[in-house]
Motif scaffolding. Sequence first.
Motif, PDB file in Angstrom:
ATOM      1  N   GLY A 181       2.691   7.129  -0.670  1.00 34.47           N
ATOM      2  CA  GLY A 181       1.523   6.382  -0.195  1.00 34.47           C
ATOM      3  C   GLY A 181       1.176   6.742   1.230  1.00 34.47           C
ATOM      4  O   GLY A 181       1.885   7.505   1.895  1.00 34.47           O
ATOM      5  N   ASN A 182       0.053   6.184   1.661  1.00 35.24           N
ATOM      6  CA  ASN A 182      -0.452   6.523   2.977  1.00 35.24           C
ATOM      7  C   ASN A 182      -0.662   5.235   3.769  1.00 35.24           C
ATOM      8  O   ASN A 182      -1.734   4.679   3.767  1.00 35.24           O
ATOM      9  N   VAL A 189       0.821  -1.208   0.000  1.00 33.86           N
ATOM     10  CA  VAL A 189       0.000   0.000   0.000  1.00 33.86           C
ATOM     11  C   VAL A 189       0.861   1.266   0.000  1.00 33.86           C
ATOM     12  O   VAL A 189       0.339   2.367   0.131  1.00 33.86           O
ATOM     13  N   GLY A 190       2.155   1.093  -0.185  1.00 38.42           N
ATOM     14  CA  GLY A 190       3.022   2.265  -0.267  1.00 38.42           C
ATOM     15  C   GLY A 190       4.349   1.890  -0.884  1.00 38.42           C
ATOM     16  O   GLY A 190       4.622   0.708  -1.129  1.00 38.42           O
ATOM     17  N   HIS A 191       5.158   2.921  -1.168  1.00 37.63           N
ATOM     18  CA  HIS A 191       6.471   2.688  -1.781  1.00 37.63           C
ATOM     19  C   HIS A 191       7.553   3.381  -0.968  1.00 37.63           C
ATOM     20  O   HIS A 191       7.355   4.509  -0.510  1.00 37.63           O
ATOM     21  N   TYR A 210       6.972   1.726  10.725  1.00 35.82           N
ATOM     22  CA  TYR A 210       6.458   3.060  11.088  1.00 35.82           C
ATOM     23  C   TYR A 210       5.376   3.453  10.084  1.00 35.82           C
ATOM     24  O   TYR A 210       5.382   2.964   8.943  1.00 35.82           O
ATOM     25  N   ASP A 211       4.469   4.350  10.468  1.00 34.91           N
ATOM     26  CA  ASP A 211       3.471   4.790   9.501  1.00 34.91           C
ATOM     27  C   ASP A 211       4.090   5.805   8.532  1.00 34.91           C
ATOM     28  O   ASP A 211       5.231   6.241   8.711  1.00 34.91           O
ATOM     29  N   ALA A 212       3.313   6.147   7.491  1.00 34.77           N
ATOM     30  CA  ALA A 212       3.856   6.950   6.402  1.00 34.77           C
ATOM     31  C   ALA A 212       4.365   8.311   6.894  1.00 34.77           C
ATOM     32  O   ALA A 212       5.433   8.778   6.483  1.00 34.77           O
ATOM     33  N   GLU A 213       3.625   8.904   7.809  1.00 29.37           N
ATOM     34  CA  GLU A 213       4.009  10.228   8.312  1.00 29.37           C
ATOM     35  C   GLU A 213       5.386  10.171   8.993  1.00 29.37           C
ATOM     36  O   GLU A 213       6.272  10.986   8.710  1.00 29.37           O
TER      37      GLU A 213
END
Length: 369
Positions: free
Chosen positions: A308-309, A279-281, A332-335
């Motif tokens: 991505g988020n 769901v992200g890169h 870790y999350d995207a932020e």
Amino acid sequence: MTSRLAAAKRVVVKVGSALLVDQKTGTLKSSWLSSLVDDLADLKVKGADVILVSSGAIALGRRTLGLPTGKLKLEQKQASAAVGQIALAQAWAEALRTRNIVAAQVLVTLTDTEERRRYLNARATLSTLLEQGAVPVINENDTVATSEIRYGDNDRLGARVASMMSADVLVLLSDIDGLYSAPPNQKGAKFIPEVAAITPEVEAMAGKPVSGVGSGGMITKIEAGKIALSGGCHMVIASGHELHPLQRIMSGERCTWFLAEANALQARKRWIAGTLQPVGHLIVDDGAKAALDKGKSLLPAGVKKVEGNFQRGDTVSIMLGHKEFARGLVAYDAEDARKMAGHKSAEVAKLVGVDRGSELVHRDDLVML
Ligand code: GLU
């Protein structure tokens, strides 16, 4: 076969209610419990991590609450568990203390092992307990789990824990010594010492639940086997009727082994590569790619861009330019990943405000494609 348990680095032992609680008096069978604790302590001396999954809360609590014998309603079970869990955890803690082992009570619900973020948190806590030499004593949080979100039996809970913690052996101790080709009291029923794969034939061998106090039967044990084996963990079903049940397995007592094909790490990597949608890169530099090629974890310094988020625990693609060359579970999350990208590991805790290690994707959570 017998050495498989002795050689294990991480063992989950599930104990059924029927073994721990006397059906007639509703009290704990303390001498059996302390003989098992001796066996666990011996495994620990050999260097293994040990996790206990213990049933018995409902069986212990119902009597104290003054509930009648026979089938209980869900709310009555939940109320009984609330009472019995105190005595259960205390009994384990006291017995383990005699061997200088610290016990840790961990109550989990289905979502703690199914939902990825909760799963990661549960795994981190259990890992920390094991690092410190403690023995987690796990049960389902029966008082808060509603019927739709309950495991209901600790066989499957034990298997989830075993696969979550990458254990190499799951021991199911119950009132039966293993799998038979037909119900054991039936004429011609053959004992099955080893199962290499859970086929429809094996499933057909599982009869009806036999135990009066626990909720598992052979069916839930086979379900547990599927979970454990796909997580790369061997499972053994053995009788806990006698004292020192683990020693007995190691000395060749009759039991049924269910054998996993892959080991835990291989199974985990297959799962990451095969079943999860990224769901992200994370776009990385040549240095990071070279480090990953050598089997290292992905550190933030080599990350040029985060797209991505995603949340902590989601799957991300790791790319060099436009080409995905690895895939992993991000820590870790995207932020936070954006905040730490390009920075040195030593700065991570300050940048994101929590010290959870500097690996953005740990090597055990990473697959090269
Ligand atoms: N969690 C339940 C208890 O502690 C037992 C579930 C089972 O029997 O497997 O009483």
